[in-house]
Write a protein that holds these residues in place. Structure first.
Motif, PDB file in Angstrom:
ATOM      1  N   UNK A 210      19.788  40.658   6.397  1.00 45.82           N
ATOM      2  CA  UNK A 210      20.575  41.891   6.673  1.00 45.82           C
ATOM      3  C   UNK A 210      21.002  42.274   7.898  1.00 45.82           C
ATOM      4  N   UNK A 211      20.441  42.097   9.173  1.00 48.61           N
ATOM      5  CA  UNK A 211      20.618  42.415  10.230  1.00 48.61           C
ATOM      6  C   UNK A 211      21.648  41.353  10.933  1.00 48.61           C
ATOM      7  N   UNK A 212      21.643  40.215  10.228  1.00 57.33           N
ATOM      8  CA  UNK A 212      22.655  39.138  10.808  1.00 57.33           C
ATOM      9  C   UNK A 212      23.970  39.439  10.205  1.00 57.33           C
ATOM     10  N   UNK A 213      23.804  39.763   8.809  1.00 61.54           N
ATOM     11  CA  UNK A 213      25.270  40.085   8.244  1.00 61.54           C
ATOM     12  C   UNK A 213      25.913  41.351   8.551  1.00 61.54           C
ATOM     13  N   UNK A 344      20.991  37.459  19.082  1.00 62.91           N
ATOM     14  CA  UNK A 344      20.946  38.642  19.842  1.00 62.91           C
ATOM     15  C   UNK A 344      21.710  38.506  21.265  1.00 62.91           C
ATOM     16  N   UNK A 345      21.987  37.492  21.749  1.00 60.91           N
ATOM     17  CA  UNK A 345      22.320  37.141  22.932  1.00 60.91           C
ATOM     18  C   UNK A 345      23.673  36.236  23.041  1.00 60.91           C
ATOM     19  N   UNK A 346      24.995  36.705  23.651  1.00 59.07           N
ATOM     20  CA  UNK A 346      25.853  35.967  24.012  1.00 59.07           C
ATOM     21  C   UNK A 346      26.404  36.000  25.241  1.00 59.07           C
ATOM     22  N   UNK A 347      26.846  34.683  25.778  1.00 58.70           N
ATOM     23  CA  UNK A 347      27.295  34.546  27.074  1.00 58.70           C
ATOM     24  C   UNK A 347      28.806  34.092  26.855  1.00 58.70           C
ATOM     25  N   UNK A 348      29.551  34.399  27.984  1.00 62.26           N
ATOM     26  CA  UNK A 348      31.057  34.023  27.924  1.00 62.26           C
ATOM     27  C   UNK A 348      31.801  34.038  29.102  1.00 62.26           C
ATOM     28  N   UNK A 349      33.014  33.457  29.057  1.00 59.61           N
ATOM     29  CA  UNK A 349      33.866  33.085  30.214  1.00 59.61           C
ATOM     30  C   UNK A 349      35.045  33.702  29.818  1.00 59.61           C
ATOM     31  N   UNK A 350      35.881  34.465  30.948  1.00 62.56           N
ATOM     32  CA  UNK A 350      36.975  35.071  30.568  1.00 62.56           C
ATOM     33  C   UNK A 350      37.947  34.890  31.762  1.00 62.56           C
TER      34      UNK A 350
END
Length: 569
Positions: A210-213, A344-350
């Motif tokens: 449920x939390x994922x969706x 829970x964790x996302x890393x990114x480049x911009x």
């Protein structure tokens, strides 16, 4: 024929002499639960048996509770109990009558942990639960642990437990069945929960569905997933969702009459289009246009491509243009790619490109330099909110850092000889939001937000804008332009339903900028405060936030009404 029994007496003093480690309140609760019916035949014996069971379940196998009921007072009953707990036994041997070959080493360690500890049956059940949970998360949802016999060794004051264990069959998830998704494709849901045929059953992963969706922000409700066995021993995972309106079109138009004779009035307005589930694939697109006064307007386009090329990557594209009164036009292009390290964790480049073009005037007046900027940076996001739209618990944190290479292009009459026209700037953004359940149907929401810009040739077009619905309420939207700022928002929310709440709030901020005499930018330092109340609810247009806010020095009639449609990107 029935005759009612009427007790004229009431329960007076209840006294418990307790020499055990069990809280006295537990014994008192057992006694008072009977009330005046304790006088009925057989009830004292029933109470004694309940007390004895409570003592033995906590390891007091040599106890002998004594109950005394005094009825000498015609008006009140006095009840006195002496517990007489005796010595407390400890766990001795824990023997599997089905053999322990199926028990993992981790399960055997749990039993070894019990040896020598006080023989508490609730503690034994807690160990059973830990062991069964271990098996549930290793593909054995039908594992079973039952106590066959408990033997008390009087000579050693020790309790030996004989239990039976069965791991059950190894289970896999072979099929996914989704219901309630009229628009969203099944593969979007399967992708979000990392489903593939033959996946090992793990209860903790099913509990997290449920939390994922909810992170997709496409559903107003997600029921707990169900697992069952179908024909040919096929494991089936069933998920039921309820979709919300994911496409919103919102607009408002206003007219401001002329303030002076001879001047014409002007129109203001807002158009906000959001498409959060294009073609049922969870792709997002948005268009926002806003005209705040006669000469200022904003245009923003935003697109998000989830799971780029089938990988755990989300790509986003943005275009932003601001016409700042008669001073300049600012155009900005941004793109970014985020990698999903976990749920829970996302890393990114911009990357970003900005072009600032000062407005030409018949009489030249310096406003800002004509410039171009190339920005590159990284961002890190942590999100454990149970529902991103209406969180009741969890943490949201976002950190972004950019290095900006800025080049001054003109106007030529303001570019002095020897002036450094190529400079480096640094921009930092930090957001931390906490959601804490408080009492029943209440949530405390606290956020800390920091913005900082450093470097040379800092101009108005580079600065941050604060004030209004999303920063400090009680002030006009983007009322303050500043080089650095930090603000705190506190909301005490009173839940009116799963997706609606009323709230009282307090906002506070500090902001400032350094002096730059060559650009005629003064040194500024200030503080802001806002407080008030509001209402947030979900409608067919999306999540609507309405609040009434005051700032220090304003009267009630001078308060500002903030009306906002939440951006759910």
């Amino acid at each position: 024929m029935c005759f009612p029994i009427v007790f004229s007496q009431t329960i007076g003093t209840v006294t418990v002499e307790n020499n055990s480690e069990i809280p006295t309140q537990e014994f008192t609760g057992l006694i008072t639960a009977f009330g005046k019916s304790i006088l009925l035949p057989g009830r004292p014996d029933t109470l004694n048996k309940q007390v004895l069971k409570l003592l033995q379940s906590n390891g007091y196998y040599q106890s002998s509770p004594q109950l005394n009921i005094d009825e000498t007072d015609s008006a009140k009953i006095t009840i006195k109990m002496r517990v007489n707990a005796g010595r407390r036994a400890v766990f001795g041997r824990l023997v599997s009558e089905s053999g322990d070959s199926a028990l993992t080493s981790a399960a055997r360690e749990q039993f070894e942990f019990l040896r020598g500890t006080y023989a508490s049956l609730p503690q034994l059940q807690a160990v059973y639960d830990v062991i069964l949970k271990q098996y549930e998360n290793q593909g054995y949802p039908f594992a079973c642990l039952t106590t066959e016999q408990i033997h008390f060794d009087d000579s050693l004051n020790m309790v030996n437990v004989y239990f039976r264990f069965s791991s059950g069959r190894y289970a896999t998830i072979d099929e996914l069945r989704v219901s309630g998704n009229t628009d969203t494709k099944d593969f979007v849901i399967a992708r979000q929960i990392h489903f593939y045929p033959g996946r090992t059953y793990k209860q903790k992963e099913i509990d997290a569905i449920p939390q994922q969706l909810s992170r997709l922000k496409l559903f107003s409700a997600v029921k707990e997933a169900r697992y069952f066995m179908a024909g040919s021993n096929k494991g089936v995972l069933s998920i039921e969702v309820k979709e919300k309106n994911n496409n919103t079109i919102d607009g408002i138009i206003g007219y401001s009459p002329s303030a002076k004779e001879g001047e014409s009035g002007y129109f203001t307005g807002l158009v906000n289009l959001q498409f959060r589930n294009l073609f049922g694939t969870a792709r997002l697109a948005a268009i926002r246009w806003q005209k705040t006064d006669a000469a200022s307007s904003e245009l923003e386009l935003h697109y998000v491509e989830p799971w780029l090329l089938g990988y755990d990557l989300n790509a986003d594209l943005k275009f932003f243009q601001r016409q700042q009164d008669s001073s300049y036009v600012q155009r900005q292009f941004d793109c970014g790619v985020d990698y999903l390290l976990s749920d829970f964790i996302t890393v990114g480049f911009q990357l970003g490109y900005q072009r600032v073009i000062p407005t030409l005037r018949e009489v030249p007046v310096f406003t800002v330099y004509s410039s171009s900027s190339l920005a590159s940076g990284a961002r890190l996001k942590f999100d454990s909110r149970d529902d991103p739209g209406f969180p009741h618990s969890g943490i949201y944190s976002n950190y972004s850092y950019q290095i900006i290479q800025k080049k001054v292009l003109g106007p030529a009459e303001y570019v002095k000889d020897g002036m450094n026209t190529s400079v480096t700037q640094q921009r930092m953004l930090f957001d931390l939001h906490l959601y804490i359940p408080f009492l029943q149907k209440q949530v405390v929401a606290i956020s800390l937000n920091v913005r900082d810009l450093r470097g040379d040739m800092l101009e108005q077009s580079d600065f941050f804008r604060i004030g209004g619905t999303n920063t400090v309420r009680g002030y006009r939207e983007n009322q303050f332009i500043t080089q650095r700022a930090a603000w705190v928002n506190y909301e005490h929310r009173f839940l009116m339903g799963p997706r609606a709440y009323a709230h009282i709030f307090y906002d506070a901020a500090i902001y400032g900028q350094d002096e730059n005499s060559s650009l005629k930018i003064p040194r500024v330092n200030g503080t802001l405060q806002g407080y008030g109340m509001g209402l947030t609810f979900e409608s067919s247009l999306g999540i609507i936030n309405v609040s009434y806010a005051l700032s220090p020095g304003t009267s009630f009639s001078q308060g500002l009404i903030h009306f906002g449609l939440a951006n759910e990107f």
